[in-house]
Design an enzyme around this catalytic site. Structure first.
Site, PDB file in Angstrom:
ATOM      1  N   CYS A 112       0.819  -1.231   0.000  1.00  0.00           N
ATOM      2  CA  CYS A 112       0.000   0.000   0.000  1.00  0.00           C
ATOM      3  C   CYS A 112       0.844   1.268   0.000  1.00  0.00           C
ATOM      4  CB  CYS A 112      -0.961  -0.016   1.173  1.00  0.00           C
ATOM      5  SG  CYS A 112      -1.910  -1.534   1.255  1.00  0.00           S
ATOM      6  N   HIS A 252      -3.399   6.871   2.706  1.00  0.00           N
ATOM      7  CA  HIS A 252      -3.806   5.565   2.184  1.00  0.00           C
ATOM      8  C   HIS A 252      -5.208   5.263   2.723  1.00  0.00           C
ATOM      9  CE1 HIS A 252      -4.076   1.485   1.123  1.00  0.00           C
ATOM     10  NE2 HIS A 252      -3.767   0.990   2.307  1.00  0.00           N
ATOM     11  N   ASN A 282     -10.030  -0.436   0.384  1.00  0.00           N
ATOM     12  CA  ASN A 282      -8.570  -0.349   0.335  1.00  0.00           C
ATOM     13  C   ASN A 282      -8.080  -0.969  -0.980  1.00  0.00           C
ATOM     14  OD1 ASN A 282      -5.841  -0.778   0.613  1.00  0.00           O
ATOM     15  ND2 ASN A 282      -5.953  -1.592   2.687  1.00  0.00           N
TER      16      ASN A 282
HETATM   17  N1  COA Z   1     -17.918  -8.575  10.257  1.00  0.00           N
HETATM   18  C1  COA Z   1     -18.328  -8.835  11.518  1.00  0.00           C
HETATM   19  N2  COA Z   1     -17.480  -9.140  12.508  1.00  0.00           N
HETATM   20  C2  COA Z   1     -16.167  -9.207  12.210  1.00  0.00           C
HETATM   21  C3  COA Z   1     -15.685  -8.961  10.918  1.00  0.00           C
HETATM   22  C4  COA Z   1     -16.613  -8.642   9.922  1.00  0.00           C
HETATM   23  N3  COA Z   1     -16.260  -8.377   8.649  1.00  0.00           N
HETATM   24  N4  COA Z   1     -14.339  -9.088  10.923  1.00  0.00           N
HETATM   25  C5  COA Z   1     -13.994  -9.400  12.182  1.00  0.00           C
HETATM   26  N5  COA Z   1     -15.103  -9.474  12.969  1.00  0.00           N
HETATM   27  C6  COA Z   1     -15.195  -9.768  14.386  1.00  0.00           C
HETATM   28  C7  COA Z   1     -14.021 -10.575  14.887  1.00  0.00           C
HETATM   29  O1  COA Z   1     -14.235 -11.952  14.647  1.00  0.00           O
HETATM   30  C8  COA Z   1     -14.055 -10.238  16.336  1.00  0.00           C
HETATM   31  O2  COA Z   1     -15.041 -11.010  16.976  1.00  0.00           O
HETATM   32  P1  COA Z   1     -14.792 -11.626  18.438  1.00  0.00           P
HETATM   33  O3  COA Z   1     -14.598 -10.442  19.331  1.00  0.00           O
HETATM   34  O4  COA Z   1     -16.036 -12.398  18.683  1.00  0.00           O
HETATM   35  O5  COA Z   1     -13.564 -12.465  18.315  1.00  0.00           O
HETATM   36  C9  COA Z   1     -14.532  -8.781  16.386  1.00  0.00           C
HETATM   37  O6  COA Z   1     -15.142  -8.563  15.111  1.00  0.00           O
HETATM   38  C10 COA Z   1     -13.397  -7.791  16.578  1.00  0.00           C
HETATM   39  O7  COA Z   1     -12.366  -8.113  15.653  1.00  0.00           O
HETATM   40  P2  COA Z   1     -11.050  -7.265  15.588  1.00  0.00           P
HETATM   41  O8  COA Z   1     -10.145  -7.850  14.561  1.00  0.00           O
HETATM   42  O9  COA Z   1     -10.487  -7.073  16.967  1.00  0.00           O
HETATM   43  O10 COA Z   1     -11.662  -5.860  15.080  1.00  0.00           O
HETATM   44  P3  COA Z   1     -10.954  -4.498  14.957  1.00  0.00           P
HETATM   45  O11 COA Z   1     -11.734  -3.485  15.688  1.00  0.00           O
HETATM   46  O12 COA Z   1      -9.476  -4.577  15.207  1.00  0.00           O
HETATM   47  O13 COA Z   1     -11.156  -4.186  13.400  1.00  0.00           O
HETATM   48  C11 COA Z   1      -9.903  -4.185  11.370  1.00  0.00           C
HETATM   49  C12 COA Z   1     -10.567  -5.038  12.438  1.00  0.00           C
HETATM   50  C13 COA Z   1      -9.253  -5.109  10.352  1.00  0.00           C
HETATM   51  C14 COA Z   1     -10.971  -3.348  10.697  1.00  0.00           C
HETATM   52  C15 COA Z   1      -8.852  -3.259  12.032  1.00  0.00           C
HETATM   53  O14 COA Z   1      -8.007  -4.008  12.867  1.00  0.00           O
HETATM   54  C16 COA Z   1      -8.017  -2.540  11.033  1.00  0.00           C
HETATM   55  O15 COA Z   1      -8.507  -1.748  10.266  1.00  0.00           O
HETATM   56  N6  COA Z   1      -6.689  -2.758  11.050  1.00  0.00           N
HETATM   57  C17 COA Z   1      -5.818  -2.140  10.118  1.00  0.00           C
HETATM   58  C18 COA Z   1      -6.017  -2.784   8.788  1.00  0.00           C
HETATM   59  C19 COA Z   1      -5.352  -2.066   7.679  1.00  0.00           C
HETATM   60  O16 COA Z   1      -5.220  -0.876   7.688  1.00  0.00           O
HETATM   61  N7  COA Z   1      -4.952  -2.837   6.711  1.00  0.00           N
HETATM   62  C20 COA Z   1      -4.393  -2.353   5.534  1.00  0.00           C
HETATM   63  C21 COA Z   1      -2.989  -2.066   5.716  1.00  0.00           C
HETATM   64  S1  COA Z   1      -2.347  -1.561   4.218  1.00  0.00           S
END
Ligand code: COA
Length: 325
Positions: A112, A252, A282
């Protein structure tokens, strides 16, 4: 001093729009969860076109918009983690399709942050006097390396390409960059792993689960906020600027919450961050040039405006670039 100036921008992406509700039909998710956690409402997903289709489209538009002949292009750099082939590079495919017979062409892999790496690489060639101009593009079809049964990643990504035609300039252009890599953290965000099983060794498993995007979302979130905040701070300080001197920050387009943290920590008004992730998700190396092209097409940039592009991603990598428009 000669600078590298953005003369034209362009973007290309699939027509197919996939909404959060569409995704809720194939994985256990909801529009509410995706919107609240990421800010994404819909994304463009290829109906079968490979990355080169969008990248070549962008290159053709750039030539047209900059009124430059293909034979006059010196350099073509494409950033991508989803090229059609291992070889040839997407850049060589662009060279063929537009007829840029005098250019050199190669791809860059910096996920990215790819467009930042490509743009600043072109800048080095131009500032050194080696070349006068370049086509720089970020393009992806992430849909082909996303596991469509994994709700934690498949809701985040989209397909498309964006780019810029840049050339040497006596006045405006790229002013300063802060680019970095942290290979020690590479395992928190991976895709496209091809294992070394082969028929000679009689190994049967030719597909590896690590082909698909894997992400430790929380670690990537921490990495992104930390690196972008640090590099933005350093960049502005080095130029004696504050957030007030910058018309737009183009981050980004990964997650609106990452941008909220950055804006708050740096005390920069959130409205200064240009975002379109709600419509594109993204798109990795394409996200910043697609957003930049929107700013440009909407006529929101005027000569002399200062803008900052800020990417972060797999590798792990990051790149922040200050441009005088
Ligand atoms: N829909 C519903 N629930 C979901 C889900 C979805 N699409 N994806 C994950 N969950 C659930 C998980 O299973 C978890 O459930 P649990 O608590 O029962 O285990 C809960 O949601 C929380 O998951 P978590 O991964 O802790 O969520 P988060 O608040 O960290 O959000 C991201 C996840 C990926 C959105 C976040 O971590 C993020 O944006 N990270 C950076 C990613 C990024 O920028 N990537 C690109 C880099 S170039």
């Amino acid at each position: 001093m000669d600078r590298t100036r953005v003369i034209a921008t362009a973007a290309a992406y699939p027509e197919q729009v996939i909404t959060n509700d569409d995704l809720a039909k194939i994985v256990d998710t909801s529009d509410e969860w995706i919107t609240q956690r990421t800010g994404i409402k819909e994304r463009r997903i290829s109906a079968g076109e490979n990355t080169s289709v969008y990248v070549i489209d962008v290159a053709k538009k750039l030539l047209d918009r900059a009124s430059v002949a293909a034979e006059d292009i010196d350099l073509i750099i494409v950033a991508s983690v989803t090229a059609d082939y291992g070889t040839p590079s997407l850049a060589c495919m662009v060279q063929k399709e537009i007829g840029a017979v005098n250019a050199i062409a190669f791809d860059i892999v910096a996920a990215c942050s790819g467009f930042m790496y490509a743009l600043t690489t072109a800048d080095k060639y131009i500032k050194s006097g080696t070349y006068r101009n370049a086509i720089v593009i970020g393009g992806e079809t992430l849909s082909k390396i996303v596991d469509w049964t994994d709700r934690s990643t498949c809701v985040l990504f989209g397909d498309g390409a964006g780019g810029a035609y840049v050339e040497e300039s006596k006045d405006a252009g790229l002013i300063r960059e802060i680019i970095g890599s942290a290979g020690e953290s590479y395992e928190i965000l991976t895709e496209g792993y091809t294992n070394c099983a082969n028929a000679f060794n009689d190994l049967q498993d030719y597909t590896d689960p690590k082909w698909y995007v894997y992400m430790n979302g929380r670690e990537v979130f921490k990495f992104a906020t930390k690196k972008v905040i640090k590099s933005l701070k350093e960049l502005l300080e080095a130029e004696g600027l504050t957030g007030e001197d910058i018309k737009y920050f183009v981050p980004h387009q990964a997650n609106i919450r990452i941008v909220e943290v950055i804006a708050k920590k740096l005390d920069i008004p959130f409205e200064k961050f240009y975002m379109n992730m709600e419509r594109f998700g993204n798109t990795s190396s394409a996200s910043i040039p697609i957003a930049l092209n929107e700013l440009n097409e909407k006529g929101l940039l005027e000569r002399g405006d200062r803008i900052v592009l800020a990417g972060f991603g797999g590798g792990m990598t990051w790149g922040t670039v200050l441009i005088e428009w």
